[in-house]
Design a protein around this motif. Structure first.
Motif, PDB file in Angstrom:
ATOM      1  N   ALA A 127      11.426  19.130  45.617  1.00  0.00           N
ATOM      2  CA  ALA A 127      10.870  19.791  44.627  1.00  0.00           C
ATOM      3  C   ALA A 127      10.667  19.334  43.207  1.00  0.00           C
ATOM      4  O   ALA A 127      11.217  18.382  42.414  1.00  0.00           O
ATOM      5  N   ILE A 128      10.779  19.739  42.196  1.00  0.00           N
ATOM      6  CA  ILE A 128      10.873  19.784  40.489  1.00  0.00           C
ATOM      7  C   ILE A 128      11.473  20.864  40.096  1.00  0.00           C
ATOM      8  O   ILE A 128      11.759  22.005  40.849  1.00  0.00           O
ATOM      9  N   MET A 129      12.603  20.474  39.140  1.00  0.00           N
ATOM     10  CA  MET A 129      13.862  21.495  38.692  1.00  0.00           C
ATOM     11  C   MET A 129      13.704  21.464  37.388  1.00  0.00           C
ATOM     12  O   MET A 129      14.477  20.061  36.855  1.00  0.00           O
ATOM     13  N   PRO A 130      12.521  21.688  36.655  1.00  0.00           N
ATOM     14  CA  PRO A 130      13.164  21.741  34.727  1.00  0.00           C
ATOM     15  C   PRO A 130      13.828  22.453  34.536  1.00  0.00           C
ATOM     16  O   PRO A 130      14.336  23.577  34.898  1.00  0.00           O
ATOM     17  N   VAL A 131      14.338  21.919  33.416  1.00  0.00           N
ATOM     18  CA  VAL A 131      15.075  22.860  32.536  1.00  0.00           C
ATOM     19  C   VAL A 131      14.538  23.185  31.443  1.00  0.00           C
ATOM     20  O   VAL A 131      14.763  22.785  30.954  1.00  0.00           O
ATOM     21  N   HIS A 132      15.037  25.015  30.935  1.00  0.00           N
ATOM     22  CA  HIS A 132      14.330  25.379  29.855  1.00  0.00           C
ATOM     23  C   HIS A 132      15.431  24.632  28.304  1.00  0.00           C
ATOM     24  O   HIS A 132      16.567  25.821  28.316  1.00  0.00           O
ATOM     25  N   LEU A 133      15.864  23.314  28.482  1.00  0.00           N
ATOM     26  CA  LEU A 133      17.085  22.561  27.297  1.00  0.00           C
ATOM     27  C   LEU A 133      16.853  23.771  26.264  1.00  0.00           C
ATOM     28  O   LEU A 133      16.331  23.956  25.382  1.00  0.00           O
ATOM     29  N   TYR A 134      18.468  23.638  25.758  1.00  0.00           N
ATOM     30  CA  TYR A 134      18.706  24.644  24.325  1.00  0.00           C
ATOM     31  C   TYR A 134      17.751  25.958  24.665  1.00  0.00           C
ATOM     32  O   TYR A 134      18.213  26.907  23.139  1.00  0.00           O
ATOM     33  N   GLY A 135      17.100  26.608  25.172  1.00  0.00           N
ATOM     34  CA  GLY A 135      16.523  27.919  24.827  1.00  0.00           C
ATOM     35  C   GLY A 135      15.171  27.350  25.112  1.00  0.00           C
ATOM     36  O   GLY A 135      14.422  29.028  24.459  1.00  0.00           O
TER      37      GLY A 135
END
Length: 368
Positions: A127-135
């Motif tokens: 799996a890949i778990m990207p973070v939509h950081l800061y919005g």
């Protein structure tokens, strides 16, 4: 405080009479845990993510953990995550039985670099778990094809990105799951809580089982589950806040545009083509001594925060037994941890507040 003016805090949760009345209404009803308010909140939040199934839980961390637990990791299964994030991102992987593998970020958006992700894929990656950081949305237009080419699942950490979008598609509508947080300082909150979004009906059912001791009907446990339910009090507050999210989002974006036009001597946050940035944080880069810069802002009555001063791979739980970090090559991550500084951006800021922020930042930049 500067003169007679109160300090501007880095974040300010909004709790108004509408939220208080909603909480009192539920308390008086006697239906206080995972009742009609939770069901209504799930239906209404679904409109934000193209009609996907929504499963409310008790925190954003629970949303991440349950989404990963539902993938049924085998020993040694790897999940690629950014190290430049809050620890919950990697903690959820560990708690679900997976192995977090850290990939570097893009220099401009602070989000996972698809090229770094591609280089981190091994036969054990699931799996890949990207973070939509800061919005700011991650580069899902590149990450999704990459995941498909390698047969990988994508779980989005959208804890900071309510209503963000990329090329018209809202975050939380890309992967098998999108995970949102309703902590008090987020763009909307429920005092505490989280939401999982998914386009897969069977996956949604599994999530509902996992959040409620493995049962859909009382005492008919189907799998091993946990207690990660949302209360109706939280859901009622969340419904009120969801109704205000659109206006608050535009206010955040307008505040960001105001700062973009007026700040000097610092690197303001860029926005990738096609991205709708919702500015959970307005994060600048400061060259030189960031802590001195932050202290200069504080002296002028402007609060700020460093998110995050230590990357996850350098936190104690992720070090080798001898206390050294793993074999990670993350130059952009390391650079960001020493330069980022988030300024107040919340929707209740006044024009006077924004002008004070501009004056303080520009003065600190000159003095740096």
């Amino acid at each position: 405080m500067t003169g007679s003016q109160p300090a501007i805090p880095p974040a300010r949760p909004v709790i108004g009479e509408d939220e208080i009345e909603a909480a009192v209404r539920v308390l008086r009803s006697g239906m206080v845990v995972q009742g009609p308010e939770v069901a209504a909140f799930e239906r209404e939040f679904s409109e934000l993510v193209e009609g996907r199934h929504c499963v409310a839980v008790n925190s954003g961390t629970s949303a991440l953990q349950l989404s990963l637990l539902a993938l049924d990791f085998k020993p040694g299964d790897e999940v690629i995550v950014p190290s430049f994030s809050f620890a919950a991102t990697a903690n959820a992987v560990r708690l679900a039985g997976g192995v977090p593998v850290f990939a570097d970020i893009e220099a401009d958006t602070f989000n996972l670099d698809p090229d770094a992700v591609a280089a981190a894929i091994t036969p054990r990656t699931v799996a890949i778990m990207p973070v939509h950081l800061y919005g700011h949305p991650a580069a899902m237009d590149r990450l999704m094809p990459l995941a498909e080419a390698h047969g990988l699942t994508v779980v989005e950490d959208a804890a900071q990105a309510h209503a963000a979008a990329l090329n018209g598609t809202p975050v939380g509508a890309f992967g098998i799951a999108g995970c949102f947080s309703f902590y008090p300082t987020k763009n909307m909150h429920s005092l505490e809580g989280g939401m999982i979004t998914t386009g897969d009906a069977e996956f949604a059912r599994k999530l509902r089982l996992l959040r409620n001791q493995g049962m859909e009907k009382q005492y008919q446990n189907e799998i091993v589950g946990a207690n990660m339910r949302m209360t109706d009090v939280a859901a009622a507050i969340g419904r009120v806040q969801l109704g205000k999210l659109g206006g608050w989002t535009e206010r955040r974006r307008a505040n960001a545009a105001y700062l973009d036009e007026r700040l000097t001597g610092v690197a303001v946050p860029p926005v990738a083509p096609g991205a709708k940035h919702v500015y959970h944080q307005y994060t600048i880069r400061v060259s030189g001594d960031r802590e001195a810069f932050r202290a200069a802002l504080s002296e002028r009555g402007v609060g700020s925060g460093s998110y995050y001063p230590t990357p996850i791979h350098r936190l104690k739980p992720y070090l080798n037994e001898d206390g050294t970090p793993g074999p990670w090559k993350l130059p952009e991550t390391e650079r960001a941890t020493g330069e980022v500084l988030s300024l107040p951006i919340y929707p209740t800021l006044t024009t006077e507040d924004l002008d004070r922020i501009v004056e303080a930042v520009n003065a600190a930049a000159v003095a740096a």
